[in-house]
Design a protein around this motif. Structure first.
Motif, PDB file in Angstrom:
ATOM      1  N   GLU A 110     -26.172  -7.651  -3.488  1.00 36.61           N
ATOM      2  CA  GLU A 110     -26.013  -6.498  -2.612  1.00 36.61           C
ATOM      3  C   GLU A 110     -25.898  -5.207  -3.415  1.00 36.61           C
ATOM      4  OE1 GLU A 110     -26.291  -6.305   0.546  1.00 36.61           O
ATOM      5  OE2 GLU A 110     -26.637  -8.436   0.766  1.00 36.61           O
ATOM      6  N   ASP A 121     -26.008  -0.409   0.669  1.00 32.59           N
ATOM      7  CA  ASP A 121     -26.647  -1.171   1.496  1.00 32.59           C
ATOM      8  C   ASP A 121     -27.788  -1.264   1.362  1.00 32.59           C
ATOM      9  OD1 ASP A 121     -26.395  -3.422   2.468  1.00 32.59           O
ATOM     10  OD2 ASP A 121     -26.001  -2.868   2.604  1.00 32.59           O
ATOM     11  N   VAL A 137     -23.500  -2.414   1.957  1.00 32.94           N
ATOM     12  CA  VAL A 137     -22.517  -3.401   2.355  1.00 32.94           C
ATOM     13  C   VAL A 137     -21.828  -3.842   1.078  1.00 32.94           C
ATOM     14  CG1 VAL A 137     -22.167  -5.643   3.398  1.00 32.94           C
ATOM     15  CG2 VAL A 137     -23.931  -4.148   4.285  1.00 32.94           C
ATOM     16  N   ARG A 159     -19.614 -13.652   6.389  1.00 36.25           N
ATOM     17  CA  ARG A 159     -20.205 -12.530   5.657  1.00 36.25           C
ATOM     18  C   ARG A 159     -21.694 -12.748   5.455  1.00 36.25           C
ATOM     19  NH1 ARG A 159     -17.711 -12.355   0.054  1.00 36.25           N
ATOM     20  NH2 ARG A 159     -15.854 -12.023   1.291  1.00 36.25           N
ATOM     21  N   VAL A 165     -24.686 -10.379   6.888  1.00 34.08           N
ATOM     22  CA  VAL A 165     -25.643  -9.751   5.967  1.00 34.08           C
ATOM     23  C   VAL A 165     -27.069 -10.084   6.386  1.00 34.08           C
ATOM     24  CG1 VAL A 165     -26.526  -9.784   3.599  1.00 34.08           C
ATOM     25  CG2 VAL A 165     -24.072  -9.609   4.003  1.00 34.08           C
TER      26      VAL A 165
END
Length: 286
Positions: free
Chosen positions: A59, A75, A99, A111, A115
């Motif tokens: 990420e 993000d 994120v 999570r 995502v």
């Protein structure tokens, strides 16, 4: 030379000198060794990292450079970057938002699911030519309650008519595009409306930013339902007025006029529902 004298021929080897190469090869060699050391260090770190750390690392590297320099959310993520990125903080190529999973407490499976939802939304919106530019006005953020998707206003492209809950056509299309994707998860959804700090002429005694933010949240709910969102998934629709400005923004900035969709974790949804249980109200009275 007289007759009978021997001719003596002396051959001397020609001296050949190599060209001067200087020390440039040493610099190149040092650069190569440094790069190899960095590569081996990264490989070692990856081989010893946990799956959660690897997800967080992935990420992190999805963060656009402009967002990282502006210290905005990744993000993306982030997509739009709030704050940062030029005269309009909502206009940052590709942020959509960060994120940042390194500081979150959501279970890893929840999570991961959220995502994936974010990535699906980005993919679908990017694939629609009429919606692609709206990615700059979307911000994704992982919170302890779930995935927050914020749809932001700009001066050049507002989501609603000024001072009204009438949804702009592109906002309507965006909400109806997102709706089916929200149905793919069992998670409940909360919708909140937000405004800037500009007051109505009558102040808070009449129609104010409180009513406007609630009306816009409800208008967004109607568009989501029209787009196919299961009405049973909606858990809360609220107006926050101008009381929760975006970090790093001025109270009157256009980005504070926004709609926030919160895809709730199971625990967060249970907390919201439990807040209205009779035994809790009785405990408060006692």
């Amino acid at each position: 030379m007289g007759k009978g004298e021997r001719q003596i021929i002396i051959r001397r080897p020609r001296s050949v000198h190599d060209g001067h190469h200087g020390g440039s090869w040493k610099i190149a060699m040092a650069d190569l060794m440094t790069a190899l050391m960095a590569l081996f260090l990264v490989l070692w770190m990856i081989s010893t990292a946990s799956p959660q750390e690897l997800q967080g690392l992935a990420e992190y590297f999805r963060t656009p450079l402009a967002v990282a320099l502006a210290k905005g959310d990744r993000d993306s993520a982030s997509t739009s970057a709030i704050p940062g990125g030029g005269p309009d903080p909502a206009h940052v190529s590709g942020e959509l938002a960060r994120v940042d999973l390194r500081t979150q407490s959501l279970p890893s499976d929840v999570r991961r699911t959220l995502v994936e939802l974010r990535q699906n939304i980005e993919t679908v919106v990017r694939a629609a030519p009429e919606l692609r530019d709206l990615l700059e006005q979307m911000r994704f953020e992982m919170t302890p309650e779930g995935l927050r998707i914020q749809l932001l206003d700009t001066e050049s492209r507002p989501m609603f008519r000024l001072g009204s809950d009438r949804v702009a056509p592109y906002m309507r299309d965006l909400l109806r595009t997102i709706a089916p994707l929200l149905n793919e998860l069992p998670n409940r959804v909360s919708i909140s409306g937000h405004t800037d700090s500009l007051l109505y002429a009558g102040g808070d005694a009449g129609y104010s930013n409180w009513e406007l933010s609630a009306d816009r949240a409800n208008a967004s709910r109607r568009e989501l339902v029209a787009g196919g969102l299961d009405n049973a998934k909606l858990l809360r629709v609220i107006g926050m007025g101008d009381r929760v400005p975006l970090p790093g923004s001025a109270p009157g900035d256009p980005v504070n006029r926004r709609i926030a969709l919160l895809v709730l974790s199971e625990q967060a949804a249970a907390r919201i529902q439990a807040a209205s249980q009779p035994w809790i109200l009785q405990a408060v009275r006692e």
